[in-house]
Design a protein around this motif. Structure first.
Motif, PDB file in Angstrom:
ATOM      1  N   ASP A   8       0.840  -1.202   0.000  1.00 29.81           N
ATOM      2  CA  ASP A   8       0.000   0.000   0.000  1.00 29.81           C
ATOM      3  C   ASP A   8       0.876   1.254   0.000  1.00 29.81           C
ATOM      4  O   ASP A   8       2.050   1.214   0.344  1.00 29.81           O
ATOM      5  CB  ASP A   8      -1.011  -0.037   1.155  1.00 29.81           C
ATOM      6  CG  ASP A   8      -0.399   0.314   2.492  1.00 29.81           C
ATOM      7  OD1 ASP A   8      -0.010   1.485   2.667  1.00 29.81           O
ATOM      8  OD2 ASP A   8      -0.314  -0.578   3.367  1.00 29.81           O
ATOM      9  N   HIS A   9       0.255   2.371  -0.366  1.00 26.50           N
ATOM     10  CA  HIS A   9       1.010   3.585  -0.667  1.00 26.50           C
ATOM     11  C   HIS A   9       1.592   4.272   0.562  1.00 26.50           C
ATOM     12  O   HIS A   9       2.369   5.224   0.424  1.00 26.50           O
ATOM     13  CB  HIS A   9       0.136   4.561  -1.469  1.00 26.50           C
ATOM     14  CG  HIS A   9       0.870   5.319  -2.524  1.00 26.50           C
ATOM     15  ND1 HIS A   9       0.245   6.048  -3.503  1.00 26.50           N
ATOM     16  CD2 HIS A   9       2.211   5.476  -2.739  1.00 26.50           C
ATOM     17  CE1 HIS A   9       1.161   6.623  -4.281  1.00 26.50           C
ATOM     18  NE2 HIS A   9       2.359   6.290  -3.836  1.00 26.50           N
ATOM     19  N   SER A  10       1.259   3.784   1.758  1.00 26.10           N
ATOM     20  CA  SER A  10       1.897   4.381   2.941  1.00 26.10           C
ATOM     21  C   SER A  10       3.413   4.203   2.873  1.00 26.10           C
ATOM     22  O   SER A  10       4.159   4.974   3.484  1.00 26.10           O
ATOM     23  CB  SER A  10       1.334   3.776   4.237  1.00 26.10           C
ATOM     24  OG  SER A  10       1.648   2.404   4.346  1.00 26.10           O
ATOM     25  N   ILE A  53       6.979  13.352  -8.390  1.00 29.93           N
ATOM     26  CA  ILE A  53       5.771  13.232  -9.224  1.00 29.93           C
ATOM     27  C   ILE A  53       4.925  12.121  -8.631  1.00 29.93           C
ATOM     28  O   ILE A  53       5.390  10.977  -8.512  1.00 29.93           O
ATOM     29  CB  ILE A  53       6.123  12.949 -10.700  1.00 29.93           C
ATOM     30  CG1 ILE A  53       6.941  14.107 -11.283  1.00 29.93           C
ATOM     31  CG2 ILE A  53       4.846  12.714 -11.511  1.00 29.93           C
ATOM     32  CD1 ILE A  53       7.341  13.923 -12.751  1.00 29.93           C
ATOM     33  N   TRP A  54       3.704  12.464  -8.235  1.00 31.62           N
ATOM     34  CA  TRP A  54       2.809  11.516  -7.563  1.00 31.62           C
ATOM     35  C   TRP A  54       1.666  11.200  -8.521  1.00 31.62           C
ATOM     36  O   TRP A  54       0.788  12.041  -8.745  1.00 31.62           O
ATOM     37  CB  TRP A  54       2.276  12.143  -6.262  1.00 31.62           C
ATOM     38  CG  TRP A  54       1.759  11.158  -5.254  1.00 31.62           C
ATOM     39  CD1 TRP A  54       0.475  10.719  -5.126  1.00 31.62           C
ATOM     40  CD2 TRP A  54       2.507  10.515  -4.202  1.00 31.62           C
ATOM     41  NE1 TRP A  54       0.390   9.839  -4.066  1.00 31.62           N
ATOM     42  CE2 TRP A  54       1.605   9.700  -3.485  1.00 31.62           C
ATOM     43  CE3 TRP A  54       3.849  10.552  -3.815  1.00 31.62           C
ATOM     44  CZ2 TRP A  54       2.015   8.923  -2.388  1.00 31.62           C
ATOM     45  CZ3 TRP A  54       4.244   9.787  -2.737  1.00 31.62           C
ATOM     46  CH2 TRP A  54       3.332   8.975  -2.032  1.00 31.62           C
ATOM     47  N   LEU A  55       1.716  10.018  -9.128  1.00 33.96           N
ATOM     48  CA  LEU A  55       0.680   9.579 -10.072  1.00 33.96           C
ATOM     49  C   LEU A  55      -0.379   8.824  -9.284  1.00 33.96           C
ATOM     50  O   LEU A  55      -0.093   7.745  -8.737  1.00 33.96           O
ATOM     51  CB  LEU A  55       1.296   8.654 -11.130  1.00 33.96           C
ATOM     52  CG  LEU A  55       2.393   9.249 -12.007  1.00 33.96           C
ATOM     53  CD1 LEU A  55       3.160   8.128 -12.727  1.00 33.96           C
ATOM     54  CD2 LEU A  55       1.800  10.199 -13.031  1.00 33.96           C
ATOM     55  N   ASP A  56      -1.595   9.353  -9.206  1.00 27.05           N
ATOM     56  CA  ASP A  56      -2.578   8.786  -8.279  1.00 27.05           C
ATOM     57  C   ASP A  56      -3.957   9.362  -8.582  1.00 27.05           C
ATOM     58  O   ASP A  56      -4.072  10.518  -9.000  1.00 27.05           O
ATOM     59  CB  ASP A  56      -2.176   9.179  -6.837  1.00 27.05           C
ATOM     60  CG  ASP A  56      -2.642   8.187  -5.774  1.00 27.05           C
ATOM     61  OD1 ASP A  56      -3.786   7.704  -5.882  1.00 27.05           O
ATOM     62  OD2 ASP A  56      -1.867   7.933  -4.838  1.00 27.05           O
ATOM     63  N   ALA A  57      -4.994   8.543  -8.361  1.00 26.46           N
ATOM     64  CA  ALA A  57      -6.353   9.082  -8.359  1.00 26.46           C
ATOM     65  C   ALA A  57      -6.579   9.956  -7.136  1.00 26.46           C
ATOM     66  O   ALA A  57      -7.449  10.836  -7.133  1.00 26.46           O
ATOM     67  CB  ALA A  57      -7.372   7.940  -8.356  1.00 26.46           C
ATOM     68  N   GLY A 114      -5.080  12.139  -3.474  1.00 26.46           N
ATOM     69  CA  GLY A 114      -4.049  13.097  -3.067  1.00 26.46           C
ATOM     70  C   GLY A 114      -3.111  12.581  -1.997  1.00 26.46           C
ATOM     71  O   GLY A 114      -2.008  13.095  -1.837  1.00 26.46           O
ATOM     72  N   ASP A 115      -3.554  11.613  -1.223  1.00 28.62           N
ATOM     73  CA  ASP A 115      -2.726  11.049  -0.137  1.00 28.62           C
ATOM     74  C   ASP A 115      -2.133  12.153   0.731  1.00 28.62           C
ATOM     75  O   ASP A 115      -0.995  12.058   1.197  1.00 28.62           O
ATOM     76  CB  ASP A 115      -1.627  10.139  -0.713  1.00 28.62           C
ATOM     77  CG  ASP A 115      -2.199   8.923  -1.438  1.00 28.62           C
ATOM     78  OD1 ASP A 115      -3.431   8.707  -1.384  1.00 28.62           O
ATOM     79  OD2 ASP A 115      -1.419   8.192  -2.073  1.00 28.62           O
ATOM     80  N   LEU A 116      -2.935  13.191   0.970  1.00 33.92           N
ATOM     81  CA  LEU A 116      -2.473  14.411   1.641  1.00 33.92           C
ATOM     82  C   LEU A 116      -3.017  14.558   3.055  1.00 33.92           C
ATOM     83  O   LEU A 116      -2.923  15.636   3.635  1.00 33.92           O
ATOM     84  CB  LEU A 116      -2.893  15.638   0.817  1.00 33.92           C
ATOM     85  CG  LEU A 116      -1.945  16.035  -0.311  1.00 33.92           C
ATOM     86  CD1 LEU A 116      -2.628  17.011  -1.255  1.00 33.92           C
ATOM     87  CD2 LEU A 116      -0.659  16.627   0.233  1.00 33.92           C
ATOM     88  N   VAL A 167      -3.582   4.941   6.640  1.00 37.07           N
ATOM     89  CA  VAL A 167      -2.298   5.637   6.503  1.00 37.07           C
ATOM     90  C   VAL A 167      -1.880   5.741   5.029  1.00 37.07           C
ATOM     91  O   VAL A 167      -1.080   6.601   4.678  1.00 37.07           O
ATOM     92  CB  VAL A 167      -1.228   4.958   7.394  1.00 37.07           C
ATOM     93  CG1 VAL A 167       0.117   5.669   7.298  1.00 37.07           C
ATOM     94  CG2 VAL A 167      -1.693   4.953   8.857  1.00 37.07           C
ATOM     95  N   HIS A 168      -2.443   4.898   4.140  1.00 42.43           N
ATOM     96  CA  HIS A 168      -2.094   5.066   2.707  1.00 42.43           C
ATOM     97  C   HIS A 168      -2.678   6.359   2.134  1.00 42.43           C
ATOM     98  O   HIS A 168      -2.286   6.759   1.036  1.00 42.43           O
ATOM     99  CB  HIS A 168      -2.482   3.837   1.867  1.00 42.43           C
ATOM    100  CG  HIS A 168      -3.941   3.695   1.551  1.00 42.43           C
ATOM    101  ND1 HIS A 168      -4.402   2.933   0.501  1.00 42.43           N
ATOM    102  CD2 HIS A 168      -5.046   4.180   2.157  1.00 42.43           C
ATOM    103  CE1 HIS A 168      -5.733   2.962   0.459  1.00 42.43           C
ATOM    104  NE2 HIS A 168      -6.138   3.716   1.460  1.00 42.43           N
ATOM    105  N   GLY A 169      -3.579   6.987   2.872  1.00 42.56           N
ATOM    106  CA  GLY A 169      -4.076   8.305   2.468  1.00 42.56           C
ATOM    107  C   GLY A 169      -3.250   9.454   3.026  1.00 42.56           C
ATOM    108  O   GLY A 169      -3.663  10.618   2.920  1.00 42.56           O
ATOM    109  N   CYS A 202       4.099   5.851  -8.245  1.00 41.11           N
ATOM    110  CA  CYS A 202       2.988   5.495  -9.127  1.00 41.11           C
ATOM    111  C   CYS A 202       2.016   4.578  -8.397  1.00 41.11           C
ATOM    112  O   CYS A 202       2.313   3.416  -8.120  1.00 41.11           O
ATOM    113  CB  CYS A 202       3.535   4.800 -10.378  1.00 41.11           C
ATOM    114  SG  CYS A 202       2.260   4.260 -11.518  1.00 41.11           S
ATOM    115  N   ASP A 203       0.852   5.116  -8.073  1.00 43.93           N
ATOM    116  CA  ASP A 203      -0.255   4.335  -7.521  1.00 43.93           C
ATOM    117  C   ASP A 203      -1.014   3.768  -8.716  1.00 43.93           C
ATOM    118  O   ASP A 203      -1.484   4.536  -9.575  1.00 43.93           O
ATOM    119  CB  ASP A 203      -1.135   5.270  -6.677  1.00 43.93           C
ATOM    120  CG  ASP A 203      -2.275   4.559  -5.961  1.00 43.93           C
ATOM    121  OD1 ASP A 203      -2.801   3.567  -6.511  1.00 43.93           O
ATOM    122  OD2 ASP A 203      -2.647   5.017  -4.865  1.00 43.93           O
ATOM    123  N   ALA A 204      -1.128   2.437  -8.789  1.00 45.02           N
ATOM    124  CA  ALA A 204      -1.747   1.819  -9.969  1.00 45.02           C
ATOM    125  C   ALA A 204      -3.176   2.308 -10.183  1.00 45.02           C
ATOM    126  O   ALA A 204      -3.708   2.184 -11.289  1.00 45.02           O
ATOM    127  CB  ALA A 204      -1.710   0.295  -9.845  1.00 45.02           C
TER     128      ALA A 204
HETATM  129 MN    MN Z   1      -1.926   6.524  -3.390  1.00 50.75          MN
END
Ligand code: MN
Ligand code: DIR
Ligand code: MN
Ligand code: MN
Length: 299
Positions: free
Chosen positions: A94-96, A119-123, A125-127, A138-140, A225-227
Motif C-alpha cells: 500500500d502507498h503508505s 511526481i505523484w501519479l494517483d487518483a 491526493g494522499d495528503l 495511513v495510505h491516504g 505510481c499508484d496503480a
Molecule cells: Mn496513493
C-alpha cells in the motif's frame, strides 16, 4: 542503470486486504527479467520485513507505528541505493510506503546539497494527516508526511526533513480528493493535474509541465505510481479503484516521457491487489509500464 528492486508486502495502510501480495504478483509477471532485457543490471533484494496484519491489534491509524518502522527500513534502503548511484524500484504494497521510499531518496540527495522533485501519479491526493483523515488509513497520508506534516514518526524519516518542498511536488491523475485535501492543495499552492487537465490538454502537455515543476531547482525526480491512477477498466486489481482514470496509452506515454527525461532517480509501483484482479492482468500491466519507464522502445 543499476536497478535495485525491493518488495514491501504491506497492507497495513489500507482498509481492504490484499495489496500485500502486489510484490509477488509483479515478480511473477517477470519484472526483473523485463528490465534486464532492456540492458539494465537488476538486483532483487527481496522484501522489507512487514508485520502480518493478523499479528497486530487495532486498525487504521493505529497501524501507524508499525508502518513507520517499515518505512524507516525502506528509507535506509533507498538512501543507500541512491548514494551508490543506483535506481531504487519499490514494489508495493500500500502507498503508505511512499513516506519511507521517498524520504530515503531525499536524504541521499540532501547529502549532495540537492533537493528532490516528486511526481505523484494517483487518483488520490494522499495528503491527509492523522487528524484530517476520516478513514484513518495511513495510505491516504504519505504526501502530507513527506511535506513534514502529521506524525513525526513518518514526517521525520528524511534527514534533514522535510523530504520534499511543496514547490517541487506535482500530482498527475487526481480525481478523488477529500475536502481537507482540496483545502490543503489550494491553501499550500500545491501543483496538481487532475484527469480534467489530461482530458483538456492531453497527457503530453500535462506530463511536460509536471516534469518541469519536479526538475526545476532539484537534483532529480522520484516517481511514485499508484496503480489506481490508471482506469480500472485496464487496472482492476487495485486497492481503491476510481472510474475515469488514465487510459492504457496515456499511462504508457507518461512512462515513456519520464524515460526520455532521464530525470528519474527512483520509482514506486504500489497498490496492486491480486485478489481483485482478473488473472494477473494488473501486475502484468504494471510490469509493461515499468518497461516503458525504464526505456523500452518499439523501434
Ligand atoms: Mn496513493
Ligand atoms: C481516502 C482514500 N482519501 C482516504 N485514499 C486512498 O482514505 O484517505 N488513497 N485510497 O490511495
Ligand atoms: Mn490512490
Ligand atoms: Mn527550489
Amino acid at each position: 542503470r543499476d536497478v535495485h528492486v525491493v518488495g514491501v508486502p504491506m497492507d497495513l495502510g489500507a482498509s481492504r486486504r490484499g495489496v500485500d501480495m502486489g510484490p509477488s504478483a509483479m515478480r511473477l509477471a517477470g519484472v526483473a527479467e523485463r528490465l534486464r532485457a532492456l540492458g539494465h543490471a537488476v538486483e532483487d533484494h527481496g522484501n522489507v520485513r512487514v508485520p502480518d496484519r493478523t499479528s497486530l491489534t487495532g486498525s487504521g491509524r493505529e497501524f501507524l507505528p508499525a508502518i513507520a518502522q517499515v518505512c524507516e527500513e525502506l528509507a535506509a534502503f533507498t538512501a543507500s541505493v541512491v548514494r551508490r548511484g543506483g535506481t531504487p524500484l519499490i514494489l508495493g504494497g500500500d502507498h503508505s510506503l511512499g513516506a519511507g521510499s521517498v524520504a530515503g531518496v531525499a536524504t541521499a540527495l540532501a547529502e549532495r546539497g540537492e533537493a528532490l522533485g516528486l511526481i505523484w501519479l494517483d487518483a488520490h491526493g494522499d495528503l491527509h494527516t492523522p487528524e484530517s483523515s476520516a478513514s484513518g488509513n495511513v495510505h491516504g497520508m504519505p504526501v502530507a508526511h513527506l511535506l513534514g506534516l502529521g506524525d513525526p514518526r513518518l514526517a521525520g524519516l528524511a534527514k534533514p526533513g522535510p523530504a520534499v518542498k511543496a514547490e517541487h511536488l506535482v500530482f498527475v491523475g487526481l480525481r478523488d480528493l477529500d475536502p481537507p485535501e482540496q483545502a490543503f492543495i489550494r491553501q499550500a499552492g500545491i501543483r496538481a493535474f487532475t484527469m480534467r487537465d489530461i482530458d483538456e490538454r492531453g497527457l503530453r502537455a500535462v506530463m511536460s509541465d509536471a516534469l518541469e515543476i519536479a526538475t526545476r531547482g532539484t537534483g532529480g525526480v522520484h516517481v511514485s505510481c499508484d496503480a489506481d491512477w490508471i482506469d480500472p477498466a485496464e487496472a482492476p486489481g487495485v486497492g481503491t479503484p476510481v472510474r475515469g482514470g488514465a487510459t492504457l496509452r496515456e499511462a504508457h506515454l507518461a512512462m515513456e516521457i519520464l524515460a526520455d527525461s532521464d530525470a528519474m532517480l527512483g520509482m514506486d509501483l504500489v497498490e496492486i491487489n491480486p485478489i481483485l484482479d482478473r488473472r494477473n492482468h494488473t501486475a502484468e500491466l504494471a510490469v509493461d509500464l515499468l518497461a516503458s519507464a525504464f526505456g523500452r522502445r518499439i523501434i
